[in-house]
Design a protein around this motif. Structure first.
Motif, mmCIF file in Angstrom:
data_model
loop_
_atom_site.group_PDB
_atom_site.id
_atom_site.type_symbol
_atom_site.label_atom_id
_atom_site.label_comp_id
_atom_site.label_asym_id
_atom_site.label_seq_id
_atom_site.Cartn_x
_atom_site.Cartn_y
_atom_site.Cartn_z
ATOM 1 N N VAL A 21 0.873 -1.163 0.000
ATOM 2 C CA VAL A 21 0.000 0.000 0.000
ATOM 3 C C VAL A 21 0.910 1.213 0.000
ATOM 4 O O VAL A 21 1.836 1.296 0.821
ATOM 5 C CB VAL A 21 -0.925 0.041 1.240
ATOM 6 N N THR A 22 0.679 2.132 -0.912
ATOM 7 C CA THR A 22 1.482 3.343 -0.958
ATOM 8 C C THR A 22 1.063 4.274 0.180
ATOM 9 O O THR A 22 -0.121 4.467 0.434
ATOM 10 C CB THR A 22 1.306 4.082 -2.300
ATOM 11 N N VAL A 23 2.048 4.812 0.883
ATOM 12 C CA VAL A 23 1.784 5.776 1.951
ATOM 13 C C VAL A 23 1.754 7.155 1.290
ATOM 14 O O VAL A 23 2.738 7.540 0.647
ATOM 15 C CB VAL A 23 2.863 5.708 3.044
ATOM 16 N N PRO A 24 0.632 7.898 1.409
ATOM 17 C CA PRO A 24 0.549 9.215 0.771
ATOM 18 C C PRO A 24 1.654 10.157 1.254
ATOM 19 O O PRO A 24 2.159 10.024 2.370
ATOM 20 C CB PRO A 24 -0.831 9.735 1.187
ATOM 21 N N GLY A 66 9.312 8.342 -0.282
ATOM 22 C CA GLY A 66 8.123 7.997 0.495
ATOM 23 C C GLY A 66 8.277 6.601 1.072
ATOM 24 O O GLY A 66 9.407 6.128 1.270
ATOM 25 N N TYR A 67 7.156 5.955 1.335
ATOM 26 C CA TYR A 67 7.185 4.615 1.923
ATOM 27 C C TYR A 67 6.137 3.725 1.287
ATOM 28 O O TYR A 67 5.090 4.190 0.826
ATOM 29 C CB TYR A 67 6.908 4.679 3.426
ATOM 30 N N LEU A 68 6.431 2.428 1.307
ATOM 31 C CA LEU A 68 5.488 1.391 0.902
ATOM 32 C C LEU A 68 5.236 0.480 2.098
ATOM 33 O O LEU A 68 6.181 0.079 2.782
ATOM 34 C CB LEU A 68 6.064 0.563 -0.255
ATOM 35 N N LEU A 69 3.967 0.157 2.336
ATOM 36 C CA LEU A 69 3.575 -0.763 3.404
ATOM 37 C C LEU A 69 3.356 -2.139 2.783
ATOM 38 O O LEU A 69 2.437 -2.314 1.967
ATOM 39 C CB LEU A 69 2.283 -0.281 4.068
ATOM 40 N N PRO A 70 4.212 -3.124 3.114
ATOM 41 C CA PRO A 70 4.034 -4.468 2.550
ATOM 42 C C PRO A 70 2.713 -5.104 3.003
ATOM 43 O O PRO A 70 2.322 -4.969 4.165
ATOM 44 C CB PRO A 70 5.208 -5.262 3.124
ATOM 45 N N LEU A 71 2.055 -5.786 2.081
ATOM 46 C CA LEU A 71 0.827 -6.521 2.397
ATOM 47 C C LEU A 71 1.099 -8.006 2.255
ATOM 48 O O LEU A 71 1.275 -8.515 1.146
ATOM 49 C CB LEU A 71 -0.297 -6.140 1.438
ATOM 50 N N LYS A 72 1.128 -8.686 3.369
ATOM 51 C CA LYS A 72 1.302 -10.134 3.358
ATOM 52 C C LYS A 72 0.045 -10.779 2.785
ATOM 53 O O LYS A 72 -1.060 -10.243 2.905
ATOM 54 C CB LYS A 72 1.533 -10.641 4.782
ATOM 55 N N SER A 73 0.199 -11.939 2.175
ATOM 56 C CA SER A 73 -0.958 -12.667 1.649
ATOM 57 C C SER A 73 -1.985 -12.937 2.737
ATOM 58 O O SER A 73 -3.187 -12.903 2.478
ATOM 59 C CB SER A 73 -0.520 -13.983 1.011
ATOM 60 N N ALA A 74 -1.516 -13.176 3.963
ATOM 61 C CA ALA A 74 -2.418 -13.466 5.084
ATOM 62 C C ALA A 74 -3.298 -12.263 5.427
ATOM 63 O O ALA A 74 -4.331 -12.421 6.081
ATOM 64 C CB ALA A 74 -1.612 -13.887 6.308
ATOM 65 N N VAL A 75 -2.916 -11.098 5.003
ATOM 66 C CA VAL A 75 -3.722 -9.888 5.211
ATOM 67 C C VAL A 75 -4.507 -9.579 3.935
ATOM 68 O O VAL A 75 -5.715 -9.356 3.967
ATOM 69 C CB VAL A 75 -2.819 -8.679 5.582
ATOM 70 N N ARG A 76 -3.830 -9.550 2.817
ATOM 71 C CA ARG A 76 -4.424 -9.141 1.550
ATOM 72 C C ARG A 76 -5.562 -10.044 1.096
ATOM 73 O O ARG A 76 -6.640 -9.567 0.726
ATOM 74 C CB ARG A 76 -3.330 -9.095 0.478
ATOM 75 N N LYS A 77 -5.345 -11.354 1.142
ATOM 76 C CA LYS A 77 -6.346 -12.286 0.619
ATOM 77 C C LYS A 77 -7.652 -12.286 1.410
ATOM 78 O O LYS A 77 -8.723 -12.198 0.804
ATOM 79 C CB LYS A 77 -5.750 -13.690 0.506
ATOM 80 N N PRO A 78 -7.633 -12.353 2.764
ATOM 81 C CA PRO A 78 -8.904 -12.325 3.489
ATOM 82 C C PRO A 78 -9.697 -11.026 3.294
ATOM 83 O O PRO A 78 -10.921 -11.024 3.365
ATOM 84 C CB PRO A 78 -8.508 -12.481 4.958
ATOM 85 N N LEU A 79 -8.982 -9.934 3.030
ATOM 86 C CA LEU A 79 -9.639 -8.649 2.810
ATOM 87 C C LEU A 79 -10.056 -8.465 1.350
ATOM 88 O O LEU A 79 -10.723 -7.489 1.014
ATOM 89 C CB LEU A 79 -8.722 -7.504 3.238
ATOM 90 N N GLY A 80 -9.628 -9.393 0.489
ATOM 91 C CA GLY A 80 -9.980 -9.319 -0.920
ATOM 92 C C GLY A 80 -9.316 -8.155 -1.646
ATOM 93 O O GLY A 80 -9.862 -7.640 -2.612
#
Length: 95
Positions: A21-24, A66-80
């Motif tokens: 996720v891009t941090v604004p 800037g910064y990027l917030l990594p999204l693990k599959s365990a977070v990304r997939k359940p949230l769709g």
């Protein structure tokens, strides 16, 4: 330091796909103020984050000022969440 933002989910293709996720810009500037106290090397900043009901720990990756917030599959997939989606993140920088 607590930060709330909505950022775009992006896919970074490499040896395997990674999602972030891009941090604004304005929120990245807030993080930058405490980054030197929090980083454990290479400019990464440890955080506790929450998207919806899912809480997780990770580290922000510095990228192009800037910064990027990594999204693990365990977070990304359940949230769709997929590339191009917006995600509202509540985040605490771990000092």
């Amino acid at each position: 330091m607590n930060v709330v933002f909505t950022g775009l989910v992006i896919e970074w293709r490499g040896p395997s796909p990674f999602y972030f996720v891009t941090v604004p810009e304005d929120r990245a500037a807030d993080v930058q103020e405490v980054a030197a106290m929090a980083t454990y090397g290479w400019g990464v900043v440890p955080v506790e984050a929450r998207i919806g009901e899912l809480a997780f720990t990770t580290s922000l990756f510095p990228r192009d000022g800037g910064y990027l917030l990594p999204l693990k599959s365990a977070v990304r997939k359940p949230l769709g969440l997929s590339a191009g989606d917006g995600a509202t993140v509540t985040m605490t920088v771990r000092l």
